[in-house]
Design an enzyme around this catalytic site. Sequence first.
Site, mmCIF file in Angstrom:
data_model
loop_
_atom_site.group_PDB
_atom_site.id
_atom_site.type_symbol
_atom_site.label_atom_id
_atom_site.label_comp_id
_atom_site.label_asym_id
_atom_site.label_seq_id
_atom_site.Cartn_x
_atom_site.Cartn_y
_atom_site.Cartn_z
ATOM 1 N N MET A 11 9.329 -27.388 56.945
ATOM 2 C CA MET A 11 10.246 -27.181 55.828
ATOM 3 C C MET A 11 10.785 -28.534 55.381
ATOM 4 S SD MET A 11 12.346 -23.869 56.999
ATOM 5 C CE MET A 11 11.552 -22.297 57.143
ATOM 6 N N GLU A 86 3.805 -20.133 50.293
ATOM 7 C CA GLU A 86 4.194 -19.427 51.523
ATOM 8 C C GLU A 86 2.986 -18.756 52.190
ATOM 9 O OE1 GLU A 86 7.052 -20.087 52.707
ATOM 10 O OE2 GLU A 86 7.955 -20.914 50.893
ATOM 11 N N ALA A 87 1.899 -19.496 52.270
ATOM 12 C CA ALA A 87 0.628 -18.965 52.778
ATOM 13 C C ALA A 87 0.666 -18.580 54.251
ATOM 14 C CB ALA A 87 -0.494 -19.971 52.536
ATOM 15 N N GLN A 88 1.677 -19.025 54.988
ATOM 16 C CA GLN A 88 1.775 -18.640 56.408
ATOM 17 C C GLN A 88 1.928 -17.140 56.575
ATOM 18 O OE1 GLN A 88 4.155 -20.441 54.832
ATOM 19 N NE2 GLN A 88 6.151 -19.543 55.250
ATOM 20 N N CYS A 183 11.343 -33.392 65.191
ATOM 21 C CA CYS A 183 10.170 -33.785 65.984
ATOM 22 C C CYS A 183 10.103 -32.916 67.244
ATOM 23 C CB CYS A 183 10.247 -35.269 66.343
ATOM 24 S SG CYS A 183 11.563 -35.685 67.511
#
Length: 194
Positions: A11, A86-88, A183
Amino acid sequence: MAKLKFYYGVMGAGKTTELIKTYDIYKRKGLNPVVIKPKIDDREGKQSGWGTTSSHLIKDPIPAYYFENIKDEIWKLDYSIILVDEAQFISRDDALFLTDIVEKQKIDIIAYGLKTDVNGNLFKGAADLLVLADETKELETICETPNCQNKASMHLRYINGQLDNSGEAVAIEKGDVTYKSVCRSCWNNARKGR
């Protein structure tokens, strides 16, 4: 040769900004891009059929078609390229169907989405696109933890200001939900309470 491309990142990495930029380039060339989104994404409000999508960097929304069943609904649309936001959230059947469009209609498709959920697991749609896409590209940004400049690769979710360790992949309608892109090291430390 037409291709299925998957651009992924955390994001705040600029996925939707990149999608809007690509949409604008095709529009200015007189071509007919169409943006489609899985209906589950309700950040722009609950939408079905034609609605809009926008980016935190580009406030002017562009048209987007919110689908429930891509196989039944894609035929309602007119396009020369398909951009998937938003292909996830797409299913394996959706991903395979997109490959059919690329191969049979010779139409380019560029999908943009998250790679992993807040638990560090691949989203199903992302996993399928990583396998099926002709090209993949990571859009990068840096960790949001103060004084850290490592590449962000994970997410932390906060509900009503509290770190959410519920294990749920998605938290829709759970209260005031915010996310932080971090991270791996900062993700591990936060989840362990350090």
